[in-house]
Design a protein around this motif. Structure first.
Motif, short mmCIF file in Angstrom:
data_model
loop_
_atom_site.label_atom_id
_atom_site.label_comp_id
_atom_site.label_asym_id
_atom_site.label_seq_id
_atom_site.Cartn_x
_atom_site.Cartn_y
_atom_site.Cartn_z
N GLU A 1 0.82 -1.21 0.00
CA GLU A 1 0.00 0.00 0.00
C GLU A 1 0.86 1.26 0.00
N THR A 2 1.95 1.25 0.76
CA THR A 2 2.85 2.40 0.79
C THR A 2 3.50 2.60 -0.57
N ARG A 3 3.84 1.50 -1.22
CA ARG A 3 4.45 1.57 -2.56
C ARG A 3 3.45 2.09 -3.58
N ARG A 4 2.20 1.65 -3.46
CA ARG A 4 1.16 2.11 -4.39
C ARG A 4 0.93 3.61 -4.27
N LEU A 5 0.97 4.11 -3.04
CA LEU A 5 0.80 5.55 -2.85
C LEU A 5 1.93 6.31 -3.52
N ARG A 6 3.15 5.83 -3.37
CA ARG A 6 4.30 6.48 -4.03
C ARG A 6 4.12 6.48 -5.54
N ASP A 7 3.73 5.33 -6.08
CA ASP A 7 3.56 5.23 -7.53
C ASP A 7 2.42 6.12 -8.01
N ALA A 8 1.36 6.24 -7.20
CA ALA A 8 0.23 7.09 -7.57
C ALA A 8 0.65 8.55 -7.63
N VAL A 9 1.44 9.00 -6.65
CA VAL A 9 1.92 10.38 -6.65
C VAL A 9 2.80 10.64 -7.86
N ARG A 10 3.73 9.73 -8.13
CA ARG A 10 4.65 9.92 -9.25
C ARG A 10 3.89 9.94 -10.59
#
Length: 360
Positions: free
Chosen positions: A205-214
């Motif tokens: 989930e933390t990784r998905r948030l990073r990818d969503a922001v980028r």
């Protein structure tokens, strides 16, 4: 949020291997008797962003219902109406006693079972709380009396089950729980809940948030440098929430901090494309990866986006069998401004070398 039912039972021993002291209530604790502070504490016990997530299961098989799931199924109907809250919690407390009978190193404590609402969902929670002996003074006679204080701030064993998601099968991570650091405590408590820990869920989930922001930054036409600024902003905001404010990390709040011009657009993007919900779970090790890789010596200051490692930035470790070898970093995508400065410096050096040779 509001608490509808609460029952506090006692299953504990003072020292390892002592006989258990067991006291089970015959009636629910009155909800009206909860102080505002205690009620707020109970409602916020499982609002942290770094809780473990999981689902019911036995030995890796989520098709097998553990004891607690069976009891929830017995007492909650399809509309999540509870038929006998005190009866259900008494059975759960009895099962807890059986587990402690087989493990004399576990001291137990005060078992606080409660049902509450959060948004549109119904939750069932259990907190195993230690007690501290203390003293109080009566208002009427100023007499000193012994007082048992529940240490809610020392909770290290507890779980909250989203009954709505569990009943409807909407999510495979409907249990939020904390189990302390000792492996023995983790194992016995997860056995009691019948919870299978989703060890990768928080990281993902933390990784998905990073990818969503980028990705959203790129969709807005921002270059790599500006996209990294957005990630830095997200990192700083989340760190603030986790370490200083100690509040849950909400997707809408992250959107307001990182994309203030149109936060709702990011919320829709993150929800639809990256399957993120409103309340986010954050893994600290993954959160660190929002920041650039960086390092410096007295003469060198270097940083670059992590996504470049293995692509335009390649690391070659020293050969352990060759004492003369050293770690090497190859950079192929050299910034234009740096390249221009390097070429200018080399030209100056070449010119100075020519002048020196002419003087000789």
């Amino acid at each position: 949020m509001a608490i509808q039912h609460i029952a506090i039972h006692i299953v504990k021993r003072d020292k390892n291997a002592d006989p258990l002291f067991v006291k089970l209530r015959d009636e629910e604790n009155p909800v009206s008797g909860l102080s505002g502070k205690l009620g707020d504490l109970l409602l916020n016990l499982f609002s942290e962003a770094n809780l473990h997530k999981g689902e019911f299961g036995v030995k890796g098989d989520n098709s097998v219902a553990p004891y607690m799931e069976q009891k929830l199924g017995d007492y909650y109907d399809d509309s999540l109406e509870i038929s006998d809250f005190i009866g259900m919690t008494r059975q759960l407390a009895e099962n807890y006693r059986l587990i402690l009978d087989g493990n004399v190193a576990i001291k137990g404590g005060y078992l606080v079972y409660y049902q509450y609402t959060k948004g549109d969902d119904i939750w069932f929670a259990i907190a195993i709380v230690p007690r501290r002996d203390g003293y109080d003074i009566t208002d009427d006679d100023a007499d000193v009396v012994e007082s048992n204080l529940l240490e809610m701030n020392k909770l290290h064993l507890g779980a909250a089950i989203n009954l709505s998601n569990w009943k409807l099968g909407l999510d495979s991570r409907y249990i939020s729980f904390k189990t302390g650091q000792a492996k023995e405590l983790r194992d016995y408590f997860e056995n009691y809940i019948g919870c299978q820990r989703d060890k990768q869920a928080i990281k993902i989930e933390t990784r998905r948030l990073r990818d969503a922001v980028r990705q959203h930054a790129k969709d807005l036409g921002l270059d790599d440098v500006a996209a990294q600024v957005k990630l830095d902003t997200a990192h700083a905001y989340i760190q603030q929430k986790l370490t200083k404010d100690k509040e849950p990390v909400l997707l809408s709040s992250v959107a307001n901090a990182v994309f203030p011009d149109n936060p709702q657009e990011f919320v829709v993007h993150a929800t639809d494309s990256f399957d993120l919900g409103e309340e986010l779970t954050i893994d600290n090790s993954e959160l660190k990866r929002y920041k650039k890789l960086s390092g410096n010596t007295r003469n060198i200051n270097l940083s670059f986006d992590r996504i470049l490692l293995g692509d335009s930035v390649v690391f070659e470790p020293a050969d352990p069998d060759d004492e003369g070898s050293s770690d090497t970093l190859h950079i192929s995508a050299i910034p234009a401004t740096l390249k221009s400065a390097i070429l200018e410096e080399l030209a100056i050096r070449a010119s100075e070398k020519v002048r020196v040779n002419e003087l000789l």
